[in-house]
Motif scaffolding. Structure first.
Motif, PDB file in Angstrom:
ATOM      1  N   MET A   1       0.872  -1.254  -0.203  1.00 57.51           N
ATOM      2  CA  MET A   1      -0.145   0.051  -0.007  1.00 57.51           C
ATOM      3  C   MET A   1       0.985   1.241   0.173  1.00 57.51           C
ATOM      4  O   MET A   1       1.870   1.189   0.754  1.00 57.51           O
ATOM      5  N   LYS A   2       0.354   2.319  -0.875  1.00 57.83           N
ATOM      6  CA  LYS A   2       1.314   3.438  -0.752  1.00 57.83           C
ATOM      7  C   LYS A   2       0.633   4.398  -0.014  1.00 57.83           C
ATOM      8  O   LYS A   2      -0.515   4.758   0.272  1.00 57.83           O
ATOM      9  N   ASP A  50      -8.028   5.848   4.055  1.00 59.45           N
ATOM     10  CA  ASP A  50      -7.170   4.627   3.674  1.00 59.45           C
ATOM     11  C   ASP A  50      -8.210   3.704   2.996  1.00 59.45           C
ATOM     12  O   ASP A  50      -9.152   3.102   3.645  1.00 59.45           O
ATOM     13  N   CYS A  51      -7.869   3.326   1.494  1.00 52.60           N
ATOM     14  CA  CYS A  51      -9.070   2.558   0.794  1.00 52.60           C
ATOM     15  C   CYS A  51      -8.493   1.217   0.755  1.00 52.60           C
ATOM     16  O   CYS A  51      -8.858   0.382   0.078  1.00 52.60           O
ATOM     17  N   GLY A  52      -7.195   1.025   1.185  1.00 55.91           N
ATOM     18  CA  GLY A  52      -6.675  -0.456   1.182  1.00 55.91           C
ATOM     19  C   GLY A  52      -5.625  -0.391  -0.049  1.00 55.91           C
ATOM     20  O   GLY A  52      -4.234  -0.979   0.316  1.00 55.91           O
ATOM     21  N   LYS A  53      -5.829   0.255  -1.131  1.00 53.76           N
ATOM     22  CA  LYS A  53      -4.538   0.337  -2.065  1.00 53.76           C
ATOM     23  C   LYS A  53      -3.719   1.599  -1.960  1.00 53.76           C
ATOM     24  O   LYS A  53      -2.455   1.440  -2.088  1.00 53.76           O
ATOM     25  N   ASN A  54      -4.118   2.756  -1.699  1.00 47.43           N
ATOM     26  CA  ASN A  54      -3.463   3.988  -1.271  1.00 47.43           C
ATOM     27  C   ASN A  54      -4.454   4.675  -0.513  1.00 47.43           C
ATOM     28  O   ASN A  54      -5.444   4.406  -0.030  1.00 47.43           O
ATOM     29  N   GLN A  55      -4.009   5.999   0.025  1.00 45.15           N
ATOM     30  CA  GLN A  55      -4.416   6.799   0.779  1.00 45.15           C
ATOM     31  C   GLN A  55      -5.038   8.274   0.172  1.00 45.15           C
ATOM     32  O   GLN A  55      -4.249   8.561  -0.859  1.00 45.15           O
ATOM     33  N   GLU A  65      -4.105  12.419  -3.528  1.00 47.11           N
ATOM     34  CA  GLU A  65      -3.787  10.805  -3.675  1.00 47.11           C
ATOM     35  C   GLU A  65      -2.513  10.533  -3.149  1.00 47.11           C
ATOM     36  O   GLU A  65      -1.620  11.277  -3.641  1.00 47.11           O
ATOM     37  N   ASP A  67      -0.600   8.422  -4.430  1.00 44.22           N
ATOM     38  CA  ASP A  67      -0.099   8.039  -5.746  1.00 44.22           C
ATOM     39  C   ASP A  67       0.227   8.859  -6.852  1.00 44.22           C
ATOM     40  O   ASP A  67       0.453   8.769  -8.012  1.00 44.22           O
TER      41      ASP A  67
END
Length: 74
Positions: A1-2, A50-55, A65, A67
């Motif tokens: 996760m980023k 936090d959505c699990g993949k990124n923040q 975001e 990323d």
């Protein structure tokens, strides 16, 4: 996760390019500054989602975001 990191980033809002600085990152918040060093400089502390993949967070009407493209200022 980023995750969010301190630095200067670039994002696109429609056709406009916006640069912003992340000043400080804690476990639940992030401090964001736009127009760094300029006449219209604004700083805001935002809650991190936090959505699990990124923040991401919402500041100044923009969704920022973790990323987004990081830029180096020399």
């Amino acid at each position: 996760m980023k995750k969010f990191e301190v630095g200067t980033y670039k994002t696109y809002a429609g056709t406009f390019e916006t640069t912003y600085c992340i000043e400080k990152v804690t476990e639940k918040t992030v401090t964001v500054t736009i127009h760094k060093g300029g006449r219209y400089e604004k700083t805001k502390r935002c809650k991190i989602v936090d959505c699990g993949k990124n923040q991401y967070c919402e500041a100044f009407g923009l969704f920022l975001e973790s990323d987004d493209e990081k830029i180096e200022i020399a």
